[in-house]
Design an enzyme around this catalytic site. Sequence first.
Site, PDB file in Angstrom:
ATOM      1  N   ASP A 230      24.471 -26.947  21.005  1.00  0.00           N
ATOM      2  CA  ASP A 230      23.223 -27.289  20.329  1.00  0.00           C
ATOM      3  C   ASP A 230      23.365 -28.731  20.029  1.00  0.00           C
ATOM      4  O   ASP A 230      24.499 -29.623  20.237  1.00  0.00           O
ATOM      5  CB  ASP A 230      23.530 -26.419  18.826  1.00  0.00           C
ATOM      6  CG  ASP A 230      22.145 -26.608  18.135  1.00  0.00           C
ATOM      7  OD1 ASP A 230      22.079 -26.649  16.748  1.00  0.00           O
ATOM      8  OD2 ASP A 230      21.139 -26.942  18.970  1.00  0.00           O
ATOM      9  N   ASN A 231      21.936 -29.328  19.776  1.00  0.00           N
ATOM     10  CA  ASN A 231      21.918 -30.942  19.467  1.00  0.00           C
ATOM     11  C   ASN A 231      22.305 -31.768  20.555  1.00  0.00           C
ATOM     12  O   ASN A 231      22.689 -32.945  20.137  1.00  0.00           O
ATOM     13  CB  ASN A 231      22.617 -30.931  18.133  1.00  0.00           C
ATOM     14  CG  ASN A 231      22.302 -29.928  17.195  1.00  0.00           C
ATOM     15  OD1 ASN A 231      23.346 -29.309  16.759  1.00  0.00           O
ATOM     16  ND2 ASN A 231      21.252 -29.986  16.621  1.00  0.00           N
TER      17      ASN A 231
ATOM     18  N   LYS B  47      29.502 -33.254  16.544  1.00  0.00           N
ATOM     19  CA  LYS B  47      29.155 -33.321  18.125  1.00  0.00           C
ATOM     20  C   LYS B  47      30.123 -34.502  18.756  1.00  0.00           C
ATOM     21  O   LYS B  47      30.193 -34.266  19.912  1.00  0.00           O
ATOM     22  CB  LYS B  47      27.742 -34.159  17.885  1.00  0.00           C
ATOM     23  CG  LYS B  47      26.627 -33.640  16.978  1.00  0.00           C
ATOM     24  CD  LYS B  47      26.597 -32.071  17.425  1.00  0.00           C
ATOM     25  CE  LYS B  47      25.784 -31.299  15.790  1.00  0.00           C
ATOM     26  NZ  LYS B  47      26.109 -29.919  16.078  1.00  0.00           N
TER      27      LYS B  47
ATOM     28  N   ASP C  74      28.346 -25.900  17.797  1.00  0.00           N
ATOM     29  CA  ASP C  74      27.471 -26.354  16.750  1.00  0.00           C
ATOM     30  C   ASP C  74      28.195 -27.113  15.798  1.00  0.00           C
ATOM     31  O   ASP C  74      27.658 -27.039  14.703  1.00  0.00           O
ATOM     32  CB  ASP C  74      26.535 -25.353  16.401  1.00  0.00           C
ATOM     33  CG  ASP C  74      25.275 -25.720  15.936  1.00  0.00           C
ATOM     34  OD1 ASP C  74      24.845 -24.752  14.909  1.00  0.00           O
ATOM     35  OD2 ASP C  74      24.928 -26.935  15.675  1.00  0.00           O
TER      36      ASP C  74
ATOM     37  N   GLU D  70      15.420 -28.036  14.949  1.00  0.00           N
ATOM     38  CA  GLU D  70      14.932 -26.871  14.013  1.00  0.00           C
ATOM     39  C   GLU D  70      13.983 -27.303  12.877  1.00  0.00           C
ATOM     40  O   GLU D  70      14.104 -28.288  12.437  1.00  0.00           O
ATOM     41  CB  GLU D  70      16.233 -26.317  13.409  1.00  0.00           C
ATOM     42  CG  GLU D  70      17.150 -27.482  12.647  1.00  0.00           C
ATOM     43  CD  GLU D  70      18.359 -27.796  13.584  1.00  0.00           C
ATOM     44  OE1 GLU D  70      18.117 -27.895  14.944  1.00  0.00           O
ATOM     45  OE2 GLU D  70      19.554 -27.903  13.133  1.00  0.00           O
TER      46      GLU D  70
HETATM   47  O1  LIG Z   1      26.038 -32.021  12.129  1.00  0.00           O
HETATM   48  C1  LIG Z   1      25.526 -30.948  12.639  1.00  0.00           C
HETATM   49  N1  LIG Z   1      26.351 -29.899  12.489  1.00  0.00           N
HETATM   50  C2  LIG Z   1      27.607 -29.997  12.193  1.00  0.00           C
HETATM   51  C3  LIG Z   1      27.780 -29.756  10.912  1.00  0.00           C
HETATM   52  C4  LIG Z   1      29.444 -30.102  10.244  1.00  0.00           C
HETATM   53  C5  LIG Z   1      30.352 -29.081  11.090  1.00  0.00           C
HETATM   54  C6  LIG Z   1      31.876 -29.257  10.665  1.00  0.00           C
HETATM   55  N2  LIG Z   1      32.604 -28.027  11.348  1.00  0.00           N
HETATM   56  C7  LIG Z   1      32.152 -26.860  11.278  1.00  0.00           C
HETATM   57  C8  LIG Z   1      33.157 -26.281  12.041  1.00  0.00           C
HETATM   58  C9  LIG Z   1      33.998 -27.207  12.217  1.00  0.00           C
HETATM   59  C10 LIG Z   1      35.292 -27.022  12.932  1.00  0.00           C
HETATM   60  N3  LIG Z   1      35.991 -28.224  13.006  1.00  0.00           N
HETATM   61  C11 LIG Z   1      35.689 -29.324  12.872  1.00  0.00           C
HETATM   62  C12 LIG Z   1      34.479 -29.641  12.204  1.00  0.00           C
HETATM   63  C13 LIG Z   1      33.658 -28.528  12.133  1.00  0.00           C
HETATM   64  C14 LIG Z   1      24.168 -30.766  12.767  1.00  0.00           C
HETATM   65  C15 LIG Z   1      23.210 -31.899  12.297  1.00  0.00           C
HETATM   66  C16 LIG Z   1      21.863 -31.953  12.589  1.00  0.00           C
HETATM   67  C17 LIG Z   1      20.884 -32.971  11.995  1.00  0.00           C
HETATM   68  C18 LIG Z   1      21.064 -33.446  10.903  1.00  0.00           C
HETATM   69  C19 LIG Z   1      20.432 -34.489  10.506  1.00  0.00           C
HETATM   70  C20 LIG Z   1      19.145 -35.077  11.069  1.00  0.00           C
HETATM   71  F1  LIG Z   1      18.428 -35.906  10.751  1.00  0.00           F
HETATM   72  C21 LIG Z   1      18.989 -34.211  12.546  1.00  0.00           C
HETATM   73  C22 LIG Z   1      19.846 -33.458  12.800  1.00  0.00           C
HETATM   74  C23 LIG Z   1      21.248 -30.655  13.222  1.00  0.00           C
HETATM   75  C24 LIG Z   1      22.154 -29.577  13.650  1.00  0.00           C
HETATM   76  O2  LIG Z   1      21.563 -28.638  14.433  1.00  0.00           O
HETATM   77  C25 LIG Z   1      23.408 -29.838  13.329  1.00  0.00           C
HETATM   78  O3  LIG Z   1      24.269 -28.867  14.031  1.00  0.00           O
HETATM   79 MG   LIG Z   2      23.084 -27.521  15.349  1.00  0.00          MG
END
Ligand SMILES: O=C(NCCCCCn1ccc2cnccc21)c1cc(-c2ccc(F)cc2)cc(O)c1O
Ligand SMILES: [Mg+2]
Length: 214
Positions: free
Chosen positions: A169-170, A144, A141, A199
Amino acid sequence: TGSSRPQRILKAVQKNATKGDPQSVISAIDYYCRHKEWAMNVGDDKGLILDSVLTEVNPSMALELGTYCGYSSVRIARLLSPNSKLITVEFNPAFAAIARQIIAYAGLQDKVTIVEGASGDLIPKMKERFGLKSFDFVFLDHWKDRYVPDTKLLEDCGLLRKGTVLLADNVICPGAPEYLKYVRNNPRYESRYYPSVLEYTKAEDGLEKSVFLG
Ligand SMILES: O=C(NCCCCCn1ccc2cnccc21)c1cc(-c2ccc(F)cc2)cc(O)c1O
Ligand SMILES: [Mg+2]
């Protein structure tokens, strides 16, 4: 400067949930993010699918990539058997600090270890750091475009075993098209798509479950 969204989510948990009651923490976050301000938790719709896959797998060692506020960490940890553990990786120290407090508020701090850093750096150190053989369950998660490289890294580091379940996820929104291609056309994985919604919205999204065949 004002508070951050994760800080406001923590306040909502402290105001509306009962200490030591994981379900009330989950409900408080879902209520806040559905009615007050959206946030990228896996949420209640996809959360029910996560719950059912977890109950089926009943992992002893689980890994989560992407902690954020700890919503899915609480969903996962509340269903783990005694002595089972969740390691969750968060890149953003501010998010990790909030997640630690939300996980502790739910009373699940003994089951969850939050590790701060980039998945690509941390995965190769997991065996030595945590003295573990392999993961039974992995929830992807995070970024991506890291789903494929990190899945390959988990394979190469011997952290997957025959039967390990990956749940991503996603895969539709924001989308992980390369990941879907990787696991669906790969003889080493048995994949299944669980349709759902993004979500707290009506937008299409879903989870991809992939069993590593060894
Ligand atoms: O971007 C998403 N998640 C990732 C967030 C950053 C993770 C960074 N990070 C964390 C641990 C880690 C370890 N190593 C490297 C990097 C690491 C996300 C986005 C949406 C979304 C957003 C806008 C929209 F309009 C629609 C949907 C919905 C979701 O459910 C999501 O999960
Ligand atoms: Mg997610």
